[in-house]
Structures are given as C-alpha cells and as structure tokens.
Design a protein around this motif. Structure first.
Motif, PDB file in Angstrom:
ATOM      1  N   LEU A 176       0.807  -1.217   0.000  1.00 26.74           N
ATOM      2  CA  LEU A 176       0.000   0.000   0.000  1.00 26.74           C
ATOM      3  C   LEU A 176       0.846   1.275   0.000  1.00 26.74           C
ATOM      4  O   LEU A 176       0.319   2.366   0.239  1.00 26.74           O
ATOM      5  CB  LEU A 176      -0.930   0.028   1.226  1.00 26.74           C
ATOM      6  CG  LEU A 176      -2.145  -0.903   1.208  1.00 26.74           C
ATOM      7  CD1 LEU A 176      -2.901  -0.784   2.532  1.00 26.74           C
ATOM      8  CD2 LEU A 176      -3.074  -0.587   0.037  1.00 26.74           C
ATOM      9  N   GLN A 179      -0.266   4.350  -1.902  1.00 30.85           N
ATOM     10  CA  GLN A 179      -1.446   5.047  -1.390  1.00 30.85           C
ATOM     11  C   GLN A 179      -1.180   5.696  -0.029  1.00 30.85           C
ATOM     12  O   GLN A 179      -2.115   6.080   0.676  1.00 30.85           O
ATOM     13  CB  GLN A 179      -2.627   4.075  -1.258  1.00 30.85           C
ATOM     14  CG  GLN A 179      -3.234   3.625  -2.569  1.00 30.85           C
ATOM     15  CD  GLN A 179      -2.443   2.515  -3.222  1.00 30.85           C
ATOM     16  OE1 GLN A 179      -1.963   1.603  -2.549  1.00 30.85           O
ATOM     17  NE2 GLN A 179      -2.301   2.592  -4.538  1.00 30.85           N
ATOM     18  N   LEU A 187      -9.831   4.296   0.313  1.00 35.67           N
ATOM     19  CA  LEU A 187      -9.415   2.970  -0.128  1.00 35.67           C
ATOM     20  C   LEU A 187     -10.632   2.075  -0.361  1.00 35.67           C
ATOM     21  O   LEU A 187     -11.650   2.191   0.340  1.00 35.67           O
ATOM     22  CB  LEU A 187      -8.518   2.303   0.917  1.00 35.67           C
ATOM     23  CG  LEU A 187      -7.134   2.902   1.179  1.00 35.67           C
ATOM     24  CD1 LEU A 187      -6.432   2.097   2.264  1.00 35.67           C
ATOM     25  CD2 LEU A 187      -6.297   2.930  -0.091  1.00 35.67           C
ATOM     26  N   GLY A 191      -8.549  -2.844   0.308  1.00 34.59           N
ATOM     27  CA  GLY A 191      -7.407  -2.044   0.716  1.00 34.59           C
ATOM     28  C   GLY A 191      -7.483  -1.647   2.174  1.00 34.59           C
ATOM     29  O   GLY A 191      -6.467  -1.606   2.880  1.00 34.59           O
ATOM     30  N   LEU A 195      -4.871  -2.445   5.075  1.00 25.61           N
ATOM     31  CA  LEU A 195      -4.334  -1.392   5.928  1.00 25.61           C
ATOM     32  C   LEU A 195      -4.397  -1.799   7.398  1.00 25.61           C
ATOM     33  O   LEU A 195      -3.477  -1.503   8.170  1.00 25.61           O
ATOM     34  CB  LEU A 195      -5.094  -0.089   5.699  1.00 25.61           C
ATOM     35  CG  LEU A 195      -4.690   1.115   6.553  1.00 25.61           C
ATOM     36  CD1 LEU A 195      -3.193   1.399   6.440  1.00 25.61           C
ATOM     37  CD2 LEU A 195      -5.506   2.340   6.161  1.00 25.61           C
TER      38      LEU A 195
END
Length: 287
Positions: A176, A179, A187, A191, A195
């Motif tokens: 990730l 991002q 997200l 995602g 995270l």
C-alpha cells in the motif's frame, strides 16, 4: 523491515511459499519449542448471565504456525479472541503467553507483550491518511512522554521520524506504499482490510490474531489475503485466525480447532478435522 516477495504455488490442494525474500526483525521468534507453546488457552469459561458462550475450552498455539478457529455462528470464536486480548475477562480458566499468565491484564498491556489483532469489522481512522493510520499502531512502541512531545525535543523529533519510516516499511510490505498519502476512507474495502494488517504489524507482534479477515472480500482479494498471511508467517509472526471461508482455512492453516456451542469438538491437522464426524455434524446437522 524490507519488502518480502513470495512466489506461491498450490501443492496437494494447499497454497505454499516456494520462494520468499524475507525480513526478520527478531530472528529468534522463528525458533519454536513444541514443548512450550507461544499461546496456551486452559479451561476457558465465559458466562454472560445464563448463557455460557465458552465452556471449558483448551488449546495451544505453537510458535511459527498458522492456527484457525472455526465453527458455526455463535460458537464462541470471537469471544475467545476477546478473552485472549483482554477485551473481556474470563469467568474461569487461564490464558498464558510465552509462559506468562496474561489473564486479567488490560488490552494495552497484552499488546505491549507482542499480541496484536484485527477486527471482523474494519476499524480505521477514516479521515487520517493511510500512513498516519499505520503510525498510530507504531506509537505503542514509543517511549517519549507528554512533556518532551509538547516541547518537540530532539529525542521526540527523532522518534517521530523513526515511527514514520517504520510505518512506511509496513506499507511497502503489504503493498500500500503508493497510497500512503491517501485518506483511509478512500481505499476500497480490500485495501482497508490490508491497511488494518499493516497497522497491526506496526506493533511488531509475535502473535497476530485475525478476526474473519476474508469477510466481505471477493475471490481475488481472498487469494491475495492468503498470500499475505503466509508472507507474514514467513517473517516469524505466529497467526491465530477466526474464519468462515473454509477453502482459505484449509489452504493456509497448519492446525484447526473447531468450536460448537462454546465447546471444543476437534483440534488437529486440517485434513483430519475436515473429516471428523463431529465437525461434519456441526456444520451439516445430524442425520
């Protein structure tokens, strides 16, 4: 922490790591003593009024393994996680981590010992960046006090820099990093789940507890999740997961424990558990 890249293949119906460039921050964590489990759950009981959610459950989690806890809805799986992590207190029984009794300790005390968890429902700081969310997890390893932080002393500034760098390393590890500056709320769901993994890893856990990590994921996202869990294990982190996706459980787990109505009915290798008559009856019903 360096980015670990693993190539996967399916062998005898199970996903396996065949090549893995790995980081190991704590090499001794990969050494397992089967006589001394990393986590021991002994005769746990949890009573909610007249309901016994967990009834005399015992099992071990060996270091360096992936162990799954499965069972029908209401079997007591998440309650076990809450008892292990200090979110709830058992009515009876004990939990030991690395040979030390942790029953009754506060969640932050248990986390500091090296246990971290994710939740069935994604719990992020939506209006903080992806990087900042991981930095929050890393703050459990800080030593600066309120006074030094208020005056922005050199030690505090150096620690904040180290936290940011360590958090970024976790984002690289889970994929990730591109991002990092995005708001967490932007997200996609998969995602956001990833995270949560990065934030949990930022605490440098010895044992990672995953509560239904595949919930809400599509088939591709679940495959990526399986690869990530195996990659985490390759770094010496032991994994205990609650999961309803039986294909995922059978693909990645070394051992499986089965609960039904709060009681343990099976504990062993995935293949043996899958063919256990009590397990089949619990999922499909008695004939």
């Amino acid at each position: 922490m360096q980015n670990a890249k693993c190539k996967m293949k399916k062998e005898n119906g199970k996903m396996q790591n065949v090549e893995c460039d790995q980081f190991v921050e704590n090499p001794q964590s990969a050494i397992r003593n089967p006589q001394s489990p990393l986590l021991r759950i002994a005769h746990l009981v949890k009573q909610f009024g007249g309901l016994r959610a967990v009834s005399d459950v015992s099992f071990d989690v060996a270091e360096g393994r992936i162990k799954a806890v499965i069972g029908p809805n209401g079997a007591g799986k998440t309650t076990i996680f809450n008892l292990v992590t200090g979110a709830d207190v058992p009515t009876a029984g004990d939990v030991a981590f690395e040979g030390k009794r942790i029953t009754g300790l506060k969640p932050h005390q248990i986390a500091a010992m090296g246990l971290s968890r994710t939740f069935q429902n994604v719990q992020l700081f939506d209006h903080m960046s992806v990087l900042e969310n991981v930095m929050v997890g890393r703050h459990t390893r800080t030593v600066s006090g309120m006074l030094s932080a208020a005056f922005r002393l050199p030690k505090t500034r150096a620690e904040e820099k180290a936290i940011r760098e360590a958090a970024m390393e976790r984002l690289v590890f889970v994929g990730l990093d591109a991002q990092a500056g995005e708001l967490a709320t932007n997200l996609a769901f998969g995602g956001q789940r990833t995270l949560e993994f990065a934030r949990a890893l930022a605490t440098e856990p010895k044992l990672l507890l995953l509560d239904e990590p595949a919930s809400g994921l599509n088939a591709h996202e679940t495959t990526v999740l399986a690869e990530l869990i195996l990659k985490i294990r390759e770094q010496g982190v032991t994994v205990l997961l609650v999961e309803h996706d039986m294909e995922l459980v059978m693909d990645i787990s070394d051992e499986v424990v089965v609960l039904n109505y709060g009681e343990k009915i099976a504990d062993g290798k995935p293949e043996a558990v899958q063919n256990d008559e009590r397990v089949v009856a619990a999922y499909l019903g008695e004939e």
